[in-house]
Design an enzyme around this catalytic site. Structure first.
Site, PDB file in Angstrom:
ATOM      1  N   LEU A   1       0.891  -1.161   0.000  1.00 33.16           N
ATOM      2  CA  LEU A   1       0.000   0.000   0.000  1.00 33.16           C
ATOM      3  C   LEU A   1       0.924   1.205   0.000  1.00 33.16           C
ATOM      4  O   LEU A   1       1.904   1.236   0.757  1.00 33.16           O
ATOM      5  CB  LEU A   1      -0.883   0.016   1.253  1.00 33.16           C
ATOM      6  CG  LEU A   1      -2.021  -1.009   1.324  1.00 33.16           C
ATOM      7  CD1 LEU A   1      -2.655  -0.990   2.706  1.00 33.16           C
ATOM      8  CD2 LEU A   1      -3.068  -0.733   0.257  1.00 33.16           C
ATOM      9  N   ASP A   2       0.649   2.208  -0.836  1.00 26.00           N
ATOM     10  CA  ASP A   2       1.590   3.317  -0.920  1.00 26.00           C
ATOM     11  C   ASP A   2       1.549   4.184   0.340  1.00 26.00           C
ATOM     12  O   ASP A   2       0.702   4.021   1.215  1.00 26.00           O
ATOM     13  CB  ASP A   2       1.403   4.128  -2.211  1.00 26.00           C
ATOM     14  CG  ASP A   2       0.065   4.845  -2.296  1.00 26.00           C
ATOM     15  OD1 ASP A   2      -0.411   5.336  -1.248  1.00 26.00           O
ATOM     16  OD2 ASP A   2      -0.495   4.935  -3.399  1.00 26.00           O
ATOM     17  N   TYR A   3       2.477   5.111   0.418  1.00 25.82           N
ATOM     18  CA  TYR A   3       2.718   5.920   1.619  1.00 25.82           C
ATOM     19  C   TYR A   3       1.443   6.613   2.122  1.00 25.82           C
ATOM     20  O   TYR A   3       1.184   6.671   3.325  1.00 25.82           O
ATOM     21  CB  TYR A   3       3.794   6.959   1.288  1.00 25.82           C
ATOM     22  CG  TYR A   3       4.234   7.833   2.437  1.00 25.82           C
ATOM     23  CD1 TYR A   3       5.074   7.344   3.432  1.00 25.82           C
ATOM     24  CD2 TYR A   3       3.835   9.165   2.512  1.00 25.82           C
ATOM     25  CE1 TYR A   3       5.490   8.144   4.486  1.00 25.82           C
ATOM     26  CE2 TYR A   3       4.248   9.977   3.560  1.00 25.82           C
ATOM     27  CZ  TYR A   3       5.081   9.461   4.545  1.00 25.82           C
ATOM     28  OH  TYR A   3       5.490  10.262   5.585  1.00 25.82           O
ATOM     29  N   ALA A   4       0.638   7.124   1.187  1.00 18.14           N
ATOM     30  CA  ALA A   4      -0.554   7.891   1.566  1.00 18.14           C
ATOM     31  C   ALA A   4      -1.791   7.022   1.749  1.00 18.14           C
ATOM     32  O   ALA A   4      -2.837   7.520   2.158  1.00 18.14           O
ATOM     33  CB  ALA A   4      -0.825   8.970   0.523  1.00 18.14           C
ATOM     34  N   SER A   5      -1.692   5.733   1.438  1.00 23.55           N
ATOM     35  CA  SER A   5      -2.849   4.839   1.563  1.00 23.55           C
ATOM     36  C   SER A   5      -2.836   4.133   2.911  1.00 23.55           C
ATOM     37  O   SER A   5      -1.823   4.084   3.602  1.00 23.55           O
ATOM     38  CB  SER A   5      -2.838   3.804   0.435  1.00 23.55           C
ATOM     39  OG  SER A   5      -2.922   4.434  -0.825  1.00 23.55           O
TER      40      SER A   5
END
Length: 254
Positions: A105-109
């Site tokens: 999951l990316d940094y902002a998710s």
């Protein structure tokens, strides 16, 4: 014990995922009985052969651990980060075995992230052909038209990290909260990096928030930053989801 492929033995020992094990073999970091083995497909007997990875002797398979983490926003899904950002591994406290994130999951998710030392299962889940459904709730800026939503359901062309253009697979899309900036539930059977953000950008809308709430048969049920072990029943269902393919995915998207 019959001989097995080296990458399978390494994955079963919890050293790395099968894909990473293949990289270790190809780059000459694996020895069998004192000899470097760099050819993929090479086999060994984990009970009688001395297998070393980066000089460390394997001591056979270890207890498999399966964890469900609610990843908060602001953490990267890696073992370590050169930019010194917080990683999801900092949230896994009190677990003796070394586990690895399955996918990312990316940094902002935020939301449901699976971690395990079962290299075979991780490999099966990360293969595109497994078609394990993943469901997210997504807040977007502005209200997409019905035509835009129809395009998302059918698949749109997006850019990948390496600059290629690919068409996304069919997606389940339904509105869950109507507002000036509405929330949608999105179900995918693939997992390209930043895929949902790029899909909505393609139809002219910026994604403000993303949370993964389901992964195959698993449902997010712990607070942000917390984790729990999977039950034996959940592990069995997850393994089944790897083998039942598209039919299982369609059931989750219905």
């Amino acid at each position: 014990m019959p001989t097995e492929r080296l990458q399978k033995i390494i994955a079963a020992a919890g050293i790395a995922s099968r894909r990473k094990a293949e990289e270790l073999i190809s780059s000459g970091h694996v020895q069998v009985n004192g000899q470097v083995v760099s050819e993929l497909g090479s086999k060994a007997d984990p009970e009688t052969d001395h297998i070393r990875v980066n000089g460390k002797l394997l001591h056979g398979g270890q207890r498999h651990v399966y964890l469900l983490l609610n990843k908060p926003k602001g953490y990267v899904t890696t073992m370590s980060d050169p930019e010194k950002r917080p990683t999801v591994m900092e949230l896994i406290r009190g677990v003796k075995e070394r586990v690895y994130p399955v996918g990312r999951l990316d940094y902002a998710s935020e939301g449901l992230l699976l971690l395990t030392n079962d290299g075979e299962l991780a490999h099966g889940l990360m293969k595109a052909a497994s078609h394990v459904a993943k469901t997210y709730v997504v807040k977007v800026a502005g209200t997409p038209s019905e035509d835009a939503i129809a395009k998302l359901r059918e698949g749109v062309f997006i850019a990948t990290d390496d600059g290629k253009r690919v068409k996304t697979g069919p997606a389940g899309v339904r509105i869950v909260k109507e507002a000036a900036n509405p929330w949608y539930e999105i179900t995918l059977i693939e997992g390209r990096n930043r895929q949902i953000r790029r899909m909505f950008e393609k139809v002219g809308h910026h994604v403000e928030k993303i949370k993964r709430v389901r992964y195959g048969p698993l449902t997010l049920d712990v607070p942000p930053g917390k984790f729990r072990p999977l039950t034996l029943h959940e592990v069995s269902r997850l393994k089944l989801a790897c083998t039942t393919g598209m039919a299982s995915a369609k059931r989750f998207m219905a």
